[in-house]
Motif scaffolding. Sequence first.
Motif: not given
Length: 588
Positions: A119, A122, A124, A133, A159, A161, A324, A328, A346, A348, A352, A356
């Motif tokens: 994943d 991500g 947006n 990103h 994935h 947003g 959120y 997920d 993931y 990310v 964050q 998770f």
Amino acid sequence: MKTLLNLITAEMEQAFQAADYDPSYAKVTLSNRPDLCEYQCNGAMAAAKAYKKAPIMIANDVVEHLKGCECFETAEAVNPGFINLKVSPAYVAAYLNEMAQDPALGVEKEVNPKTIMVDYGGPNVAKPLHVGHLRSAIIGESVKRIARLKGNKVIGDIHLGDWGYQMGLIITELQKRQPELPYFDENFAGEYPEEAPFTIGELEEIYPTASAYAKEHEEYREKALQATYLLQNGHRGYRAIWKHIMHVSVEDLKKNYQNLNVEFDLWKGEADAQKYIPDMVEMLKEKGFAHYDEGALVVDVQEETDKKEVPPCMILKSDGAALYDTTDLATLVEREELYQPDEVIYVVDKRQELHFVQVFRCAKKTGIVRPDVDLKFLGFGTMNGKDGKPFKTREGGVMRLENLIREINEEMLKKITDNRTVSEEEAKKTAQTVGLAAIKYGDLSNQASKDYVFDVDRFTSFEGNTGPYILYTIVRIKSILNKYVESGASLDGLSICEAGSGFEKALMLETAKFNDMIDTVYEETAPHKICAYIYDTANAFNKFYHETKILTEEDEKKRAGYIALLKLTKEVLETCIDLLGFEAPERM
Ligand code: ARG
């Protein structure tokens, strides 16, 4: 193929056994004194206690049984009990020749391949891609390629947003500007236009304008929130606008990711998970996992061993809206239903992490995923500017990815044009290829979890631990191989000879480490170790190159042996950079 280290370890185990010691002490590692030896075994030190003997005596016993072993040139017991090893040149040459015959260059595939979902990306929707990103895209792409090389079924999912407040903002701003559009006519029952009422350029202006306006105007903000709510609850006109936004942005995103040499198997997003939410919520309530806390529906995920508080997973806000966490979790429901992954990784921003932790715990304890599914969080650090603060434009604004790439490519183009005269077109193309390597290598050479400084000058340099240096090395090898072919010789059927010099042997040993390095990188999900490896290998090659007459070597067999070694080194380096997500040009 077994790794060289495993083969050497197996020999060592036999020797320990033959000398009546437990073979579990026979661990071999790379030497930490390269001036003395290539590999070493410290097992005699560890065994001393168990056998109540001086380590050097054990080492001597073991070395006695290594005599006649074809894999070592020397095996010496040295005080206080180390075993220093040098691999026999013939053994290394044979190993490399076998590697050259193997299309996988000695890398073994997983015996039980897994289905792994990555994943990453991500972005947006409707917001321009920015440098934040970039890391997810670069690291995720590499993680995906590494797992695939090891024979797993790997599915990369972007994935998106695509379900949040930004959609409500755009709808609200659009209504303000063009109230006459049919999407806003509650009585409209016909077909909506196929053409979007905006271009990507307009969309990218609409969003920040709306976002800024909403911060200042409460009423407008309320409207945007209401629009988000209506969209999520099936408002026909807003759904149609949403589809336009998706279409226009995804097309633009695809172009951007293609420029980065990043490719997703799935273009799913938060919106796709929505339809799994009602049943999931029902299940969580019915099985007693969820309870209401001040109006919100939550699942507790605190564990006894936690040193810090881990807040509950938020399933529904008091107004019934999904969050959120919910998205997920529902995405995991979807993934279980459609793909049954053994592992989900993931990639990310590490800030964050708590989110998770909550989601993973909730998914496990409620049975949303099977108990043996491996949920992994690969959190990355921040990309900073030279001032040590998050990377910005010169004016202090958010740096758009496109502009960053343009800046690097321009810098590269300058350097390439300075160096030599090639056609404008070729120079531009080369600058793009090398520029991408500069960015990706600059990023991936750092351990993912660490913050790092994005330094354009350093990353674009042809010297030092940089992408351009690696490419320059590969191009140099290609040029030697081309000249060899131009002289009328063929690259097929050559075999690597025993090393004639220390420089040659050092390069051979580096090249031979390839499969071992890949296994480590795969097990540890650590692409930065590929960078460290290719930097060492490129250095080993360049030293060999400066000390050796390759094409002018008179002994034909020796010359062919050099070329065979270079060909294999090139294949190893090219496989590595492919795993990092970039490639080498023909010339530079
Ligand atoms: N869109 C999110 C952001 O920009 C990242 C998504 C990460 N992936 C996930 N499954 N939550 O912060």
